[in-house]
Design a protein around this motif. Sequence first.
Motif, PDB file in Angstrom:
ATOM      1  N   ALA A 112       0.588  -1.120   0.017  1.00 38.84           N
ATOM      2  CA  ALA A 112      -0.058   0.179  -0.139  1.00 38.84           C
ATOM      3  C   ALA A 112       0.817   1.053   0.047  1.00 38.84           C
ATOM      4  N   THR A 113       1.887   0.965   0.726  1.00 36.42           N
ATOM      5  CA  THR A 113       2.990   2.194   0.687  1.00 36.42           C
ATOM      6  C   THR A 113       4.371   2.011   0.271  1.00 36.42           C
ATOM      7  N   LEU A 114       5.152   2.833  -0.113  1.00 42.33           N
ATOM      8  CA  LEU A 114       6.556   2.542  -0.379  1.00 42.33           C
ATOM      9  C   LEU A 114       7.286   2.374   0.959  1.00 42.33           C
ATOM     10  N   ASP A 115       8.385   1.615   1.206  1.00 41.55           N
ATOM     11  CA  ASP A 115       9.129   1.406   2.396  1.00 41.55           C
ATOM     12  C   ASP A 115       9.380   2.818   2.986  1.00 41.55           C
ATOM     13  N   SER A 116      10.085   3.511   2.021  1.00 43.04           N
ATOM     14  CA  SER A 116      10.509   4.932   2.558  1.00 43.04           C
ATOM     15  C   SER A 116       9.499   5.802   3.160  1.00 43.04           C
ATOM     16  N   GLN A 117       8.217   5.469   2.907  1.00 48.28           N
ATOM     17  CA  GLN A 117       7.011   6.508   3.545  1.00 48.28           C
ATOM     18  C   GLN A 117       6.831   5.925   4.963  1.00 48.28           C
ATOM     19  N   THR A 118       7.207   4.551   5.230  1.00 54.74           N
ATOM     20  CA  THR A 118       6.818   4.229   6.709  1.00 54.74           C
ATOM     21  C   THR A 118       8.168   4.346   7.487  1.00 54.74           C
ATOM     22  N   THR A 119       9.154   4.741   6.854  1.00 56.13           N
ATOM     23  CA  THR A 119      10.469   4.748   7.917  1.00 56.13           C
ATOM     24  C   THR A 119      10.174   6.299   8.623  1.00 56.13           C
ATOM     25  N   ALA A 120      10.043   6.325   9.922  1.00 55.50           N
ATOM     26  CA  ALA A 120       9.810   7.256  10.858  1.00 55.50           C
ATOM     27  C   ALA A 120      11.166   7.719  11.617  1.00 55.50           C
ATOM     28  N   PRO A 121      11.130   8.850  11.901  1.00 50.44           N
ATOM     29  CA  PRO A 121      12.422   9.645  12.523  1.00 50.44           C
ATOM     30  C   PRO A 121      12.675   8.692  13.748  1.00 50.44           C
ATOM     31  N   ALA A 122      13.796   8.631  14.092  1.00 46.93           N
ATOM     32  CA  ALA A 122      14.594   7.839  15.091  1.00 46.93           C
ATOM     33  C   ALA A 122      13.940   8.253  16.423  1.00 46.93           C
ATOM     34  N   GLN A 123      13.671   9.394  16.810  1.00 49.56           N
ATOM     35  CA  GLN A 123      13.126  10.045  18.055  1.00 49.56           C
ATOM     36  C   GLN A 123      11.837   9.402  18.514  1.00 49.56           C
ATOM     37  N   GLU A 124      10.959   8.814  17.424  1.00 45.14           N
ATOM     38  CA  GLU A 124       9.786   8.389  17.781  1.00 45.14           C
ATOM     39  C   GLU A 124       9.767   6.756  18.246  1.00 45.14           C
ATOM     40  N   TYR A 125      11.053   6.250  18.306  1.00 53.07           N
ATOM     41  CA  TYR A 125      11.340   4.849  18.925  1.00 53.07           C
ATOM     42  C   TYR A 125      12.171   4.793  20.128  1.00 53.07           C
ATOM     43  N   GLU A 126      11.991   3.797  20.644  1.00 50.25           N
ATOM     44  CA  GLU A 126      12.973   3.753  22.072  1.00 50.25           C
ATOM     45  C   GLU A 126      14.220   3.110  21.519  1.00 50.25           C
TER      46      GLU A 126
END
Length: 158
Positions: free
Chosen positions: A79-93
Amino acid sequence: MEEEELESVAETEEIEPDVPRMEVSSYESSMKDSWIYDELRAVRNTHASFAYGFLPGMIYTGLATHIFRGKEPWTLSHATLDSQTTAPAQEYEPIAYPKPDGVLTFDLMTNLQRSGTHHDDDQPSHLKIKDTKLEDGQRADCVPEKISMQVYGAPEIR
């Protein structure tokens, strides 16, 4: 340079820095004629099937790999490109990995040695980034330093 004059990098195993960049038009046909194409085609729907949930993904993957063996006449789309699902690192532990135990898990250099990877220490990088301007006018050769590392935590190195 004429195409006939250039040797394939796959044949020479060397990348010459003075050779101009070019489109590798024979890549697709060579890929389709290789054994890896059959293996990748057989599992092409595995990742996309998990978009429907864990259990449906497991069931579909089991059927596709053991029953259909990759010969199903469809390809599931993303449904989406992989690059569109990569979120900024600060959103993850950050993941706190345990230290390698030397039995089941090993340090990076041991894994690298056991992988059989070999290259000269002074070998130039074979990955090139397009020399284009970004929205803010900076050159794209700063993408690893300014965007990938700073914003996304350099996912390409993990």
